[in-house]
Enzyme design. Structure first.
Site, PDB file in Angstrom:
ATOM      1  N   LYS A  76       1.545  -4.053   5.825  1.00 34.83           N
ATOM      2  CA  LYS A  76       1.749  -3.501   4.480  1.00 34.83           C
ATOM      3  C   LYS A  76       2.693  -4.442   3.732  1.00 34.83           C
ATOM      4  CE  LYS A  76       3.283   0.794   2.181  1.00 34.83           C
ATOM      5  NZ  LYS A  76       3.798   2.170   2.377  1.00 34.83           N
ATOM      6  N   SER A 151       1.275   5.925   0.000  1.00 35.72           N
ATOM      7  CA  SER A 151       1.265   4.624  -0.618  1.00 35.72           C
ATOM      8  C   SER A 151       0.616   3.525   0.242  1.00 35.72           C
ATOM      9  CB  SER A 151       2.707   4.199  -0.925  1.00 35.72           C
ATOM     10  OG  SER A 151       3.455   4.066   0.276  1.00 35.72           O
ATOM     11  N   SER A 175       3.313   8.710   3.400  1.00 35.73           N
ATOM     12  CA  SER A 175       2.535   7.514   3.065  1.00 35.73           C
ATOM     13  C   SER A 175       1.788   6.863   4.219  1.00 35.73           C
ATOM     14  CB  SER A 175       3.431   6.464   2.423  1.00 35.73           C
ATOM     15  OG  SER A 175       3.559   6.749   1.055  1.00 35.73           O
TER      16      SER A 175
END
Ligand code: GLN
Length: 483
Positions: A76, A151, A175
């Protein structure tokens, strides 16, 4: 190759069925041809990946390869990567190339994993739909007009679309779990303090926790083995032995007591989601687990408490982005003040600004007691609810989110509707408990997630229950209609 799990790929590599260069090249080709449909990557590190893969092949041939040598992963874009742009989904860090690796990134490098690239995310991890990314939204591989969740939507979509076998992600209020649920993959948020946060760009420091995303529990366990552990560079990291999370995956779950919080089956829950989740709970019962209704009476306060605490911490954490030290700086500032003001005004997107404003307000003199202190008291009540529940049960289970993936723009002008996406996930962050999401069904070809919440440091038990469930279900093996 792309349909194989990480465990299967490791076997293939070790048996010499393919090389790391072939494996890495295969995923890079898929990203090149297919990711225009999903936008799940912000950066693809092709050259770096192939160089690493070549080195891995040499180590494999020489017989001195570490455990996960030559297997691809994507990080990420919130984890700092030395020499590789780390944007956090924001214009503010569009030009930021960190001089060091996050501890998590270092751990995977030491385990020999090959980095394919950096995945898309909501700006500074603020969002539940990936619509706040400076690099544009990620599309859900199951439905191109739907969000992948957020997210960590880029990591989740990349795995679902078979562009990467596994990924790292972070979870401040859901998330990892919510995008895992919406994309039909398996994601785990560890106990707060289990995985180092060093080099992970801070959103809300008392809630943030990095964790693995994978196709199934076995692969997630392999990743957690690498991620977990004490790190002297993170003052909230806990000094405690790391078990081998793969060793107990197959344990019998007969006799385990599974708590079912009645508040998680409230009127906000989509009836079709409820049906899929209850069916999964029935499967745990078939394997000998005992289901027991429990109450988490302060559940309804988790979203309001979170939306005071998380923005308060974010407003402090994000004050470092001022145009002076790193990141975006506005053009031709007339003086220092103008530089601060315009760099922040131009560098941050709307949702980030909203959080900074709310956070600064809650922390300001005269309001601190009414909002921040009150929210911290509520946080304690939520933790106490879980402590009481875990006196009676071994693990808690319920839905990950109230609904399957929604369409782009569906909640765009209603932040509160977006915030309520996390109604079942946020409490685990407030309490610091480990939790995970795994696929348990579909509604109109949209994946549904089952959430498991464990007691502190009981990731192994959660993974055990998840693995046993995945031994008798095939939801996690389904792929969206892609080549
Ligand atoms: N969706 C939540 C938020 O917008 C949680 C985000 C997260 O876990 N990073 O804050």
């Amino acid at each position: 190759m792309h349909n194989k799990t990480l465990a299967e790929l490791r076997t293939g590599l070790n048996n010499g069925d393919f090389s790391s260069v072939e494996l890495t090249g295969h995923f890079l080709d898929r990203i090149k041809t297919l990711d225009k449909n999903y936008n799940s990557f912000i950066s693809v590190t092709e050259e770096f990946a192939l160089t690493q893969a070549r080195q891995c092949d040499e180590r494999l041939a020489a017989g001195d390869a570490p455990n996960l040598c030559g297997l691809p992963i994507t990080h990420k874009d919130i984890f700092c990567t030395e020499g590789i742009r780390t944007s956090c989904g924001s214009r503010m860090l569009d030009n930021f190339v960190p001089p060091y690796n996050a501890t998590v990134v270092e751990n995977f490098a030491a385990a020999g994993m090959v980095v394919l690239g950096k995945t898309n995310m909501d700006e500074f991890a603020m969002g539940s739909s990936n619509e706040t990314s400076y690099y544009g939204p990620v599309k859900n591989p199951w439905h191109s007009n739907c969000v992948p969740g957020g997210s960590s939507g880029g990591s989740a979509a990349a795995i679902a679309a078979r562009l990467a076998p596994v990924a790292t992600a972070t979870d401040t209020g859901g998330s990892i779990r919510q995008p895992a649920a919406l994309c039909g993959i398996t994601g785990l948020k560890p106990t707060y303090g289990r995985v180092s946060r060093w080099g992970m760009i801070a959103f809300a420091s008392s809630l943030d926790q990095g964790g693995p995303m994978a196709r199934n529990a076995e692969d997630a366990a392999m990743l957690l083995n690498v991620m977990a552990g004490f790190d002297a560079k993170d003052s909230t990291s806990v000094e405690r032995d790391v078990p081998d999370y793969t060793a107990t995956l197959n344990q019998n779950i007969a006799g385990l007591t599974v708590g079912i919080p009645k508040e998680y089956f409230n009127e906000g829950l989509n009836p079709a989601t409820e049906q899929a989740v209850r069916h999964a709970l029935g499967e745990l019962e078939n394997q000998g687990a005992k289901l027991k209704e429990i109450s988490l009476p302060h559940s309804h306060l988790s979203v309001p408490a979170y939306y005071v605490i998380a923005p308060a911490e974010a407003s402090a954490n994000l004050s470092r982005f001022d145009g002076a030290r790193y990141g975006y700086r506005c053009k031709e500032p007339v003086d220092l003040h103008d530089m601060y003001m315009r760099s922040r005004a131009e560098g941050f997107g709307d949702e980030v600004k909203r959080r900074i404003l709310v956070g600064a307000y809650c922390l300001s003199a005269g309001y601190y007691d009414a909002y921040y202190n009150k929210a911290m008291q509520v946080r304690r009540l939520i933790k106490n609810d879980f402590d009481n529940a875990f006196n009676e049960v071994d693990i808690i289970a319920g839905p990950t989110c109230p609904n399957p993936a929604f369409e782009f723009g569906a909640k765009g002008d209603n932040p509160v509707a977006m915030y309520l996406e996390d109604i079942y996930t946020i409490a685990a962050n407030l309490a610091g408990l480990p939790a995970m999401s795994l696929p348990c069904g579909f509604i109109d070809n949209k994946p549904v997630g089952l959430q498991l919440i464990g007691n502190y440091f009981e990731e192994a038990r959660m993974l055990n229950v998840a693995h046993r469930y995945q031994q008798s279900s095939d939801w996690h093996q389904r792929a969206p209609g892609i080549e």
